[in-house]
Motif scaffolding. Structure first.
Motif, PDB file in Angstrom:
ATOM      1  N   PHE A   4      51.707  46.313  32.437  1.00  0.00           N
ATOM      2  CA  PHE A   4      51.322  46.778  33.763  1.00  0.00           C
ATOM      3  C   PHE A   4      52.253  46.217  34.834  1.00  0.00           C
ATOM      4  O   PHE A   4      51.840  45.977  35.969  1.00  0.00           O
ATOM      5  CB  PHE A   4      49.869  46.400  34.052  1.00  0.00           C
ATOM      6  CG  PHE A   4      48.892  47.095  33.146  1.00  0.00           C
ATOM      7  CD1 PHE A   4      48.647  48.454  33.285  1.00  0.00           C
ATOM      8  CD2 PHE A   4      48.244  46.407  32.131  1.00  0.00           C
ATOM      9  CE1 PHE A   4      47.763  49.109  32.447  1.00  0.00           C
ATOM     10  CE2 PHE A   4      47.351  47.045  31.291  1.00  0.00           C
ATOM     11  CZ  PHE A   4      47.109  48.405  31.445  1.00  0.00           C
ATOM     12  N   TRP A   8      53.234  50.569  40.841  1.00  0.00           N
ATOM     13  CA  TRP A   8      52.282  51.635  40.507  1.00  0.00           C
ATOM     14  C   TRP A   8      51.766  52.242  41.807  1.00  0.00           C
ATOM     15  O   TRP A   8      51.517  51.533  42.779  1.00  0.00           O
ATOM     16  CB  TRP A   8      51.113  51.076  39.704  1.00  0.00           C
ATOM     17  CG  TRP A   8      51.490  50.607  38.333  1.00  0.00           C
ATOM     18  CD1 TRP A   8      52.358  49.583  38.025  1.00  0.00           C
ATOM     19  CD2 TRP A   8      51.022  51.125  37.092  1.00  0.00           C
ATOM     20  NE1 TRP A   8      52.454  49.441  36.665  1.00  0.00           N
ATOM     21  CE2 TRP A   8      51.633  50.373  36.062  1.00  0.00           C
ATOM     22  CE3 TRP A   8      50.119  52.135  36.749  1.00  0.00           C
ATOM     23  CZ2 TRP A   8      51.387  50.616  34.712  1.00  0.00           C
ATOM     24  CZ3 TRP A   8      49.868  52.379  35.403  1.00  0.00           C
ATOM     25  CH2 TRP A   8      50.511  51.632  34.401  1.00  0.00           C
ATOM     26  N   PRO A  10      48.728  54.305  43.614  1.00  0.00           N
ATOM     27  CA  PRO A  10      47.358  54.813  43.535  1.00  0.00           C
ATOM     28  C   PRO A  10      47.288  56.156  44.256  1.00  0.00           C
ATOM     29  O   PRO A  10      47.247  56.221  45.485  1.00  0.00           O
ATOM     30  CB  PRO A  10      46.547  53.738  44.256  1.00  0.00           C
ATOM     31  CG  PRO A  10      47.495  53.168  45.266  1.00  0.00           C
ATOM     32  CD  PRO A  10      48.875  53.273  44.669  1.00  0.00           C
ATOM     33  N   VAL A  41      47.910  55.427  39.403  1.00  0.00           N
ATOM     34  CA  VAL A  41      46.472  55.188  39.319  1.00  0.00           C
ATOM     35  C   VAL A  41      45.763  56.458  39.776  1.00  0.00           C
ATOM     36  O   VAL A  41      46.002  56.946  40.889  1.00  0.00           O
ATOM     37  CB  VAL A  41      46.033  54.002  40.187  1.00  0.00           C
ATOM     38  CG1 VAL A  41      44.519  53.815  40.097  1.00  0.00           C
ATOM     39  CG2 VAL A  41      46.758  52.729  39.772  1.00  0.00           C
ATOM     40  N   GLY A  44      41.553  56.043  42.077  1.00  0.00           N
ATOM     41  CA  GLY A  44      41.347  54.763  42.723  1.00  0.00           C
ATOM     42  C   GLY A  44      40.833  54.984  44.133  1.00  0.00           C
ATOM     43  O   GLY A  44      40.616  56.127  44.565  1.00  0.00           O
ATOM     44  N   VAL A  89      49.119  56.302  33.093  1.00  0.00           N
ATOM     45  CA  VAL A  89      48.111  56.536  34.130  1.00  0.00           C
ATOM     46  C   VAL A  89      46.921  55.609  33.914  1.00  0.00           C
ATOM     47  O   VAL A  89      46.301  55.616  32.839  1.00  0.00           O
ATOM     48  CB  VAL A  89      47.629  58.004  34.124  1.00  0.00           C
ATOM     49  CG1 VAL A  89      46.519  58.210  35.158  1.00  0.00           C
ATOM     50  CG2 VAL A  89      48.803  58.950  34.383  1.00  0.00           C
ATOM     51  N   LEU A  90      46.612  54.819  34.929  1.00  0.00           N
ATOM     52  CA  LEU A  90      45.385  54.041  34.987  1.00  0.00           C
ATOM     53  C   LEU A  90      44.308  54.898  35.653  1.00  0.00           C
ATOM     54  O   LEU A  90      44.616  55.674  36.557  1.00  0.00           O
ATOM     55  CB  LEU A  90      45.584  52.781  35.827  1.00  0.00           C
ATOM     56  CG  LEU A  90      45.982  51.481  35.158  1.00  0.00           C
ATOM     57  CD1 LEU A  90      46.314  50.445  36.239  1.00  0.00           C
ATOM     58  CD2 LEU A  90      44.873  50.970  34.273  1.00  0.00           C
ATOM     59  N   GLY A  92      40.643  54.813  37.724  1.00  0.00           N
ATOM     60  CA  GLY A  92      39.634  54.028  38.409  1.00  0.00           C
ATOM     61  C   GLY A  92      38.234  54.400  37.944  1.00  0.00           C
ATOM     62  O   GLY A  92      37.902  55.583  37.820  1.00  0.00           O
ATOM     63  N   LEU A 117      40.812  50.848  35.577  1.00  0.00           N
ATOM     64  CA  LEU A 117      40.826  49.904  36.699  1.00  0.00           C
ATOM     65  C   LEU A 117      39.404  49.801  37.228  1.00  0.00           C
ATOM     66  O   LEU A 117      38.832  50.790  37.686  1.00  0.00           O
ATOM     67  CB  LEU A 117      41.770  50.413  37.789  1.00  0.00           C
ATOM     68  CG  LEU A 117      41.828  49.615  39.090  1.00  0.00           C
ATOM     69  CD1 LEU A 117      42.478  48.253  38.846  1.00  0.00           C
ATOM     70  CD2 LEU A 117      42.614  50.400  40.153  1.00  0.00           C
ATOM     71  N   TYR A 149      39.805  44.614  39.292  1.00  0.00           N
ATOM     72  CA  TYR A 149      40.140  44.980  40.670  1.00  0.00           C
ATOM     73  C   TYR A 149      39.316  44.076  41.580  1.00  0.00           C
ATOM     74  O   TYR A 149      38.106  44.253  41.716  1.00  0.00           O
ATOM     75  CB  TYR A 149      39.809  46.455  40.879  1.00  0.00           C
ATOM     76  CG  TYR A 149      40.202  47.090  42.187  1.00  0.00           C
ATOM     77  CD1 TYR A 149      40.986  46.431  43.134  1.00  0.00           C
ATOM     78  CD2 TYR A 149      39.780  48.387  42.477  1.00  0.00           C
ATOM     79  CE1 TYR A 149      41.333  47.038  44.322  1.00  0.00           C
ATOM     80  CE2 TYR A 149      40.126  49.012  43.667  1.00  0.00           C
ATOM     81  CZ  TYR A 149      40.899  48.336  44.580  1.00  0.00           C
ATOM     82  OH  TYR A 149      41.236  48.942  45.763  1.00  0.00           O
ATOM     83  N   LYS A 177      44.358  43.759  39.650  1.00  0.00           N
ATOM     84  CA  LYS A 177      44.833  44.184  40.960  1.00  0.00           C
ATOM     85  C   LYS A 177      44.241  43.204  41.961  1.00  0.00           C
ATOM     86  O   LYS A 177      43.027  43.185  42.197  1.00  0.00           O
ATOM     87  CB  LYS A 177      44.396  45.620  41.272  1.00  0.00           C
ATOM     88  CG  LYS A 177      44.889  46.099  42.640  1.00  0.00           C
ATOM     89  CD  LYS A 177      44.444  47.521  42.955  1.00  0.00           C
ATOM     90  CE  LYS A 177      44.934  47.933  44.339  1.00  0.00           C
ATOM     91  NZ  LYS A 177      44.491  49.289  44.720  1.00  0.00           N
ATOM     92  N   ILE A 217      50.232  47.486  42.874  1.00  0.00           N
ATOM     93  CA  ILE A 217      49.634  48.817  43.008  1.00  0.00           C
ATOM     94  C   ILE A 217      49.595  49.065  44.499  1.00  0.00           C
ATOM     95  O   ILE A 217      48.762  48.491  45.210  1.00  0.00           O
ATOM     96  CB  ILE A 217      48.232  48.875  42.380  1.00  0.00           C
ATOM     97  CG1 ILE A 217      48.315  48.602  40.877  1.00  0.00           C
ATOM     98  CG2 ILE A 217      47.584  50.235  42.634  1.00  0.00           C
ATOM     99  CD1 ILE A 217      46.966  48.553  40.178  1.00  0.00           C
TER     100      ILE A 217
END
Length: 302
Positions: A4, A8, A10, A41, A44, A89-90, A92, A117, A149, A177, A217
């Motif tokens: 990670f 990145w 969001p 992300v 998010g 791709v993360l 949320g 996340l 997070y 994060k 991020i």
């Protein structure tokens, strides 16, 4: 072990006449892939997921995943076989009902995502012991890596250092994060070494990476993402003077991006470039006229 590190973004959720603008969303994903960001992300805070119903969230995620794989969109020349750069791709996952969040994570287990996340439960303000059990239950349910997070200004509760160090022992909890604004906590996590530490407050990108953090991020990186990538590379390659110059040049952009509630300034800036429409859903509202003018002027910078 997932990586990670890097910058990145969001992603915002573009709207057009009240509906999700999937064409604009797809174009943003490919623009950021071409800029060299490390990942994206989806859903998010910046993506306004609280204003999307479940079907819309799934559709937004599907578009992002498809575009992030490098698939051509419908307007691409049919004779072109060029495969564009793919991005991890993360996703949320937010809420304060552990069982519902666990069910959502089990749905996401079937998708090719880099991880989830997860912020602390908002509004309920549980004890630290409850936070540990909450995150442990969600991490147990996840087939993908978990990124914590820590954003107490939104959730109402901090992830204390002892809590974070306890959670770092879970094999699927791999990164954080970091939005708590505590240099002591940031340094302690970096020195501990079990979690990758990503700056979540954009003005802390420079200090976090210089201290040994993994990246950021950064919502403000929607505009001129290549400069954020250059900043990260300069710092990790030991070119401190160059990194400092790049960061100082980015500070006005970062400050304007958070001069009013996120993501209104980011959307105004991108709308000034013609990339999206300047639309949000209530209770979020567009950036003020005065800020919009300043952002439009910023958008003319190269």
């Amino acid at each position: 072990m997932s990586d990670f590190s890097g910058i990145w973004i969001p992603l915002i959720t573009p709207f057009a006449d009240g509906a999700v603008d999937h064409a604009a969303l797809r174009a943003l994903v490919r623009r950021y892939a071409d800029a060299g960001v490390a990942g994206l992300v989806a859903l998010g805070t910046t993506g306004e997921p609280a204003t999307l119903d479940a079907a819309e969230q799934d559709a937004v995620l599907a578009t992002i995943l498809d575009a992030a794989r490098g698939n051509a969109d419908a307007t691409t020349n049919a004779n072109s076989n060029a495969q564009r750069r793919a991005l991890p791709v993360l996703v949320g996952v937010s809420g304060n009902h552990t069982a519902s969040m666990r069910a959502r994570i089990e749905q996401l287990n079937q998708l090719p995502i880099a991880g989830v996340l997860i912020a602390a439960p908002y509004y309920t303000r549980p004890a630290q012991a409850g936070i540990v059990e909450h995150f442990s239950a969600l991490a147990d349910a996840s087939a993908h890596p978990v990124v914590l997070y820590d954003i107490p200004q939104r959730t109402g509760v901090r992830l204390e250092l002892d809590t974070l160090l306890t959670l770092a022992a879970h094999p699927r909890i791999q990164a954080i994060k970091d939005c708590a604004g505590s240099l002591d906590t940031t340094l302690a996590l970096i020195r501990d070494g079990r979690l990758q530490v990503l700056a979540g407050n954009d003005l802390e990108v420079f200090t976090t990476v210089c201290a040994g953090g993994s990246g950021a991020i950064a919502a403000s990186a929607h505009w001129r993402p290549e400069r954020f990538v250059e900043l990260y590379r300069a710092l990790t390659e030991g070119r401190l003077d160059e990194g400092r110059r790049i960061f100082h040049a980015l500070v006005p952009q970062i400050q304007l991006a958070f001069a009013e509630p996120n993501p209104a300034p980011v959307k105004a800036l991108l709308a000034a470039r013609g990339w999206v429409r300047n639309e949000l859903r209530l209770p979020m509202t567009r950036a003020s006229e005065a800020l919009t003018e300043r952002l439009a002027a910023l958008g003319e910078m190269r």
